[in-house]
Motif scaffolding. Structure first.
Motif, mmCIF file in Angstrom:
data_model
loop_
_atom_site.group_PDB
_atom_site.id
_atom_site.type_symbol
_atom_site.label_atom_id
_atom_site.label_comp_id
_atom_site.label_asym_id
_atom_site.label_seq_id
_atom_site.Cartn_x
_atom_site.Cartn_y
_atom_site.Cartn_z
ATOM 1 N N LYS A 179 0.829 -1.207 0.000
ATOM 2 C CA LYS A 179 0.000 0.000 0.000
ATOM 3 C C LYS A 179 0.864 1.257 0.000
ATOM 4 N N ASP A 180 1.896 1.242 0.859
ATOM 5 C CA ASP A 180 2.809 2.392 0.910
ATOM 6 C C ASP A 180 3.527 2.578 -0.418
ATOM 7 N N GLN A 181 3.947 1.440 -1.028
ATOM 8 C CA GLN A 181 4.657 1.535 -2.299
ATOM 9 C C GLN A 181 3.737 2.020 -3.407
ATOM 10 N N ASN A 182 2.475 1.566 -3.363
ATOM 11 C CA ASN A 182 1.491 2.086 -4.325
ATOM 12 C C ASN A 182 1.346 3.592 -4.172
ATOM 13 N N GLY A 183 1.328 4.023 -2.904
ATOM 14 C CA GLY A 183 1.253 5.457 -2.643
ATOM 15 C C GLY A 183 2.466 6.184 -3.186
ATOM 16 N N ALA A 184 3.654 5.548 -3.042
ATOM 17 C CA ALA A 184 4.878 6.160 -3.555
ATOM 18 C C ALA A 184 4.843 6.250 -5.072
ATOM 19 N N VAL A 185 4.326 5.185 -5.720
ATOM 20 C CA VAL A 185 4.205 5.198 -7.185
ATOM 21 C C VAL A 185 3.231 6.282 -7.634
ATOM 22 N N THR A 186 2.089 6.350 -6.952
ATOM 23 C CA THR A 186 1.091 7.366 -7.292
ATOM 24 C C THR A 186 1.651 8.767 -7.108
ATOM 25 N N ALA A 187 2.379 8.970 -6.001
ATOM 26 C CA ALA A 187 2.979 10.283 -5.744
ATOM 27 C C ALA A 187 3.999 10.634 -6.819
ATOM 28 N N ALA A 188 4.795 9.622 -7.231
ATOM 29 C CA ALA A 188 5.794 9.854 -8.274
ATOM 30 C C ALA A 188 5.126 10.175 -9.605
ATOM 31 N N GLU A 189 4.036 9.452 -9.895
ATOM 32 C CA GLU A 189 3.305 9.709 -11.144
ATOM 33 C C GLU A 189 2.663 11.096 -11.123
ATOM 34 N N ASP A 190 2.096 11.467 -9.976
ATOM 35 C CA ASP A 190 1.498 12.800 -9.849
ATOM 36 C C ASP A 190 2.558 13.884 -10.019
ATOM 37 N N ARG A 191 3.732 13.645 -9.440
ATOM 38 C CA ARG A 191 4.827 14.607 -9.567
ATOM 39 C C ARG A 191 5.253 14.752 -11.028
ATOM 40 N N TYR A 192 5.330 13.598 -11.710
ATOM 41 C CA TYR A 192 5.694 13.629 -13.139
ATOM 42 C C TYR A 192 4.634 14.375 -13.954
ATOM 43 N N LYS A 193 3.360 14.119 -13.642
ATOM 44 C CA LYS A 193 2.272 14.804 -14.336
ATOM 45 C C LYS A 193 2.345 16.309 -14.114
ATOM 46 N N ASN A 194 2.607 16.691 -12.860
ATOM 47 C CA ASN A 194 2.720 18.121 -12.546
ATOM 48 C C ASN A 194 3.895 18.752 -13.278
ATOM 49 N N LEU A 195 5.022 18.009 -13.314
ATOM 50 C CA LEU A 195 6.194 18.525 -14.024
ATOM 51 C C LEU A 195 5.927 18.640 -15.518
ATOM 52 N N THR A 196 5.192 17.656 -16.062
ATOM 53 C CA THR A 196 4.846 17.690 -17.482
ATOM 54 C C THR A 196 3.972 18.898 -17.797
ATOM 55 N N ASN A 197 2.960 19.129 -16.951
ATOM 56 C CA ASN A 197 2.092 20.293 -17.148
ATOM 57 C C ASN A 197 2.872 21.598 -16.997
ATOM 58 N N GLU A 198 3.745 21.627 -16.005
ATOM 59 C CA GLU A 198 4.568 22.812 -15.797
ATOM 60 C C GLU A 198 5.483 23.042 -17.000
ATOM 61 N N GLY A 199 6.062 21.926 -17.512
ATOM 62 C CA GLY A 199 6.923 22.038 -18.689
ATOM 63 C C GLY A 199 6.169 22.556 -19.893
ATOM 64 N N SER A 200 4.926 22.059 -20.081
ATOM 65 C CA SER A 200 4.099 22.526 -21.200
ATOM 66 C C SER A 200 3.813 24.008 -21.071
ATOM 67 N N ASN A 201 3.497 24.438 -19.847
ATOM 68 C CA ASN A 201 3.235 25.872 -19.624
ATOM 69 C C ASN A 201 4.486 26.708 -19.869
ATOM 70 N N LEU A 202 5.635 26.182 -19.449
ATOM 71 C CA LEU A 202 6.886 26.900 -19.679
ATOM 72 C C LEU A 202 7.203 27.002 -21.171
ATOM 73 N N GLU A 203 6.888 25.917 -21.908
ATOM 74 C CA GLU A 203 7.110 25.940 -23.360
ATOM 75 C C GLU A 203 6.251 27.011 -24.019
ATOM 76 N N LYS A 204 4.998 27.084 -23.574
ATOM 77 C CA LYS A 204 4.106 28.107 -24.129
ATOM 78 C C LYS A 204 4.609 29.508 -23.795
ATOM 79 N N ARG A 205 5.038 29.677 -22.551
ATOM 80 C CA ARG A 205 5.567 30.976 -22.146
ATOM 81 C C ARG A 205 6.841 31.299 -22.916
ATOM 82 N N LYS A 206 7.659 30.254 -23.183
ATOM 83 C CA LYS A 206 8.887 30.451 -23.954
ATOM 84 C C LYS A 206 8.571 30.881 -25.383
ATOM 85 N N GLU A 207 7.558 30.217 -25.963
ATOM 86 C CA GLU A 207 7.159 30.590 -27.326
ATOM 87 C C GLU A 207 6.689 32.042 -27.373
#
Length: 214
Positions: free
Chosen positions: A150-178
């Motif tokens: 259960k804890d490891q599932n939570g760690a995986v979910t947290a890591a996936e959420d972090r990656y998703k947030n970073l991906t969204n942040e990266g997309s926003n940064l790309e738009k701002r860069k453009e």
């Protein structure tokens, strides 16, 4: 070779130390009560939760603690035996220094002091009590494993959420860069146009100056 033998002996000693019930005793009202005792490599919270989970699945629930002992009413401790009994457990950490190890004690009779006599005698003998504790070990191990999963599932979910947030942040940064690149390009075009304007105004100024009469 000697190191291999030493390591094997060490592992064997650890495996014997953990998970094997022994004859022992536990203190109640400053008196020692006979009990089967087992040492487990888990915290008391995990062991207590696992014990509750194990017995609740068998339709048993704990009663109010009796001065440090947890009672499970009308339990069938011995396989193929229809006789029920109240089981008294004490779950405590091994020591202040060793908080990750738990000692579980299973009394053979109801806790008693010098002024009272047990009114609900258990039919468990020491061998049966040790067997009962030994049979609890796999259930506690399985419960702890499920917690880890259960804890490891939570760690995986947290890591996936972090990656998703970073991906969204990266997309926003790309738009701002453009947008920024576009602004930089427009700014450079405006700079050049302004340089051209400066040159034009300088030429006009020179023409005016040349029209002065001596």
């Amino acid at each position: 070779m000697n190191r291999t033998i030493l390591l094997f002996c060490l592992l064997l000693t650890i495996s014997i130390a953990y998970g094997q019930a022994q004859k022992g005793s536990v203190s109640y009202q400053k008196r020692q009560q006979t009990a089967a005792v087992i040492e487990l490599p888990y915290t008391p919270n995990i062991v207590m939760a696992a014990l509750n989970d194990y017995l609740s699945k068998k339709g048993r629930s704990k009663s109010t603690d009796l001065k440090g002992f947890t009672t499970y009413r009308n339990t069938t401790p011995v396989a193929n035996d229809s006789t029920n009994a109240d089981l008294y457990f004490k779950v405590e950490r091994k020591s202040r220094q060793d908080k990750e190890t738990t000692i579980v004690s299973l009394l053979l009779t109801m806790p008693s002091d010098e002024t009272t006599n047990p009114t609900n005698q258990h039919y468990l003998n020491m061998d049966e009590a040790k067997v009962y504790l030994n049979e609890l070990t796999p259930a506690i191990e399985a419960y702890n494993l499920e917690l880890q999963i259960k804890d490891q599932n939570g760690a995986v979910t947290a890591a996936e959420d972090r990656y998703k947030n970073l991906t969204n942040e990266g997309s926003n940064l790309e738009k701002r860069k453009e947008e920024l690149d576009k602004k930089i390009h427009n700014n450079k075009m405006e700079q050049q146009a302004q340089l051209n304007e400066i040159e034009l105004q300088k030429q006009k100024l020179a023409t005016k100056v040349s029209e002065r009469k001596a």
